[in-house]
Design a protein around this motif. Structure first.
Motif, PDB file in Angstrom:
ATOM      1  N   ALA A  24       0.085   4.055  -2.865  1.00 64.86           N
ATOM      2  CA  ALA A  24      -0.857   3.677  -1.817  1.00 64.86           C
ATOM      3  C   ALA A  24      -0.534   2.271  -1.329  1.00 64.86           C
ATOM      4  N   TYR A  25      -1.084   1.944  -0.163  1.00 63.38           N
ATOM      5  CA  TYR A  25      -1.028   0.565   0.273  1.00 63.38           C
ATOM      6  C   TYR A  25      -2.406   0.159   0.769  1.00 63.38           C
ATOM      7  N   PHE A  69      11.289  -4.659  -3.642  1.00 66.57           N
ATOM      8  CA  PHE A  69      10.939  -4.888  -5.039  1.00 66.57           C
ATOM      9  C   PHE A  69      10.454  -3.596  -5.699  1.00 66.57           C
ATOM     10  N   LEU A  70       9.576  -2.872  -5.011  1.00 71.59           N
ATOM     11  CA  LEU A  70       9.044  -1.632  -5.583  1.00 71.59           C
ATOM     12  C   LEU A  70      10.130  -0.569  -5.733  1.00 71.59           C
ATOM     13  N   ILE A  71      11.112  -0.576  -4.845  1.00 70.69           N
ATOM     14  CA  ILE A  71      12.258   0.326  -4.996  1.00 70.69           C
ATOM     15  C   ILE A  71      13.030  -0.031  -6.266  1.00 70.69           C
ATOM     16  N   ALA A 130       8.902   2.201   1.304  1.00 71.47           N
ATOM     17  CA  ALA A 130       8.360   2.264  -0.059  1.00 71.47           C
ATOM     18  C   ALA A 130       7.895   3.683  -0.408  1.00 71.47           C
ATOM     19  N   ILE A 131       7.314   4.375   0.554  1.00 73.45           N
ATOM     20  CA  ILE A 131       6.890   5.759   0.304  1.00 73.45           C
ATOM     21  C   ILE A 131       8.105   6.631  -0.004  1.00 73.45           C
ATOM     22  N   ASN A 132       9.133   6.508   0.806  1.00 70.27           N
ATOM     23  CA  ASN A 132      10.308   7.371   0.685  1.00 70.27           C
ATOM     24  C   ASN A 132      11.228   7.008  -0.471  1.00 70.27           C
ATOM     25  N   ASN A 133      11.286   5.738  -0.835  1.00 73.78           N
ATOM     26  CA  ASN A 133      12.282   5.299  -1.823  1.00 73.78           C
ATOM     27  C   ASN A 133      11.700   4.731  -3.113  1.00 73.78           C
ATOM     28  N   MET A 147       1.104  -1.258  -2.754  1.00 71.83           N
ATOM     29  CA  MET A 147       1.562  -2.413  -1.974  1.00 71.83           C
ATOM     30  C   MET A 147       0.399  -2.987  -1.169  1.00 71.83           C
ATOM     31  N   LEU A 148       0.297  -4.316  -1.198  1.00 73.00           N
ATOM     32  CA  LEU A 148      -0.664  -5.035  -0.372  1.00 73.00           C
ATOM     33  C   LEU A 148       0.067  -5.583   0.842  1.00 73.00           C
ATOM     34  N   THR A 149      -0.566  -5.537   1.988  1.00 69.67           N
ATOM     35  CA  THR A 149       0.073  -6.108   3.159  1.00 69.67           C
ATOM     36  C   THR A 149      -0.952  -6.781   4.054  1.00 69.67           C
TER      37      THR A 149
END
Length: 138
Positions: free
Chosen positions: A109-110, A73-75, A101-104, A88-90
């Motif tokens: 932050a998460y 989704f974030l991508i 998510a970091i790379n794309n 992002m929450l996990t």
């Protein structure tokens, strides 16, 4: 002055309520707070706000959601709105999803669930500084 918003996406309403309360406590009425219960709805909310000429500055998204996972989704958000600060929450540490998510998606932050209000505030405020430094999508 242009309106600005923070959007949170999570499939659990109790999480959205908690995020909303914490964000309102941090910023009062400085930012609009919008929420969505899944990725498709989240993207729709962001697009509607953009159409209303409201800048979405930060998006906080859960990772594990039905339909589409948070990193994907974030991508998608990043492709359309690259300058939105993405958090992002996990509840389950998934290193590959965070790295994706970091790379794309230029993940800012998460945070792991349960998060502290202080950690959420720090992450959002450092993201807002990033926007001030590099500009928003205006």
């Amino acid at each position: 002055m242009k309106k600005k918003a923070i959007v949170c996406v999570d499939d659990e309403s109790i999480i959205l309520d908690s995020l909303g309360e914490q964000i309102r406590n941090m910023f009062g009425n400085e930012y609009l707070y919008e929420s969505a219960e899944n990725a498709a709805e989240g993207l729709e909310v962001i697009e509607e706000l953009a159409e209303e000429d409201i800048d979405v500055l930060v998006i906080v998204s859960d990772w594990l959601m039905p339909g589409q996972k948070g990193d994907e989704f974030l991508i998608d958000v990043h492709k359309k709105f690259p300058k939105i600060v993405k958090v992002m929450l996990t509840g389950q540490a998934d290193e590959s999803a965070v790295n994706n998510a970091i790379n794309n998606a230029d993940l800012h932050a998460y945070l792991t669930k349960p998060w502290s209000a202080q950690d959420l505030e720090k992450v959002i405020k450092t993201g807002l500084v990033k926007i001030e430094k590099y500009g928003s999508d205006e």
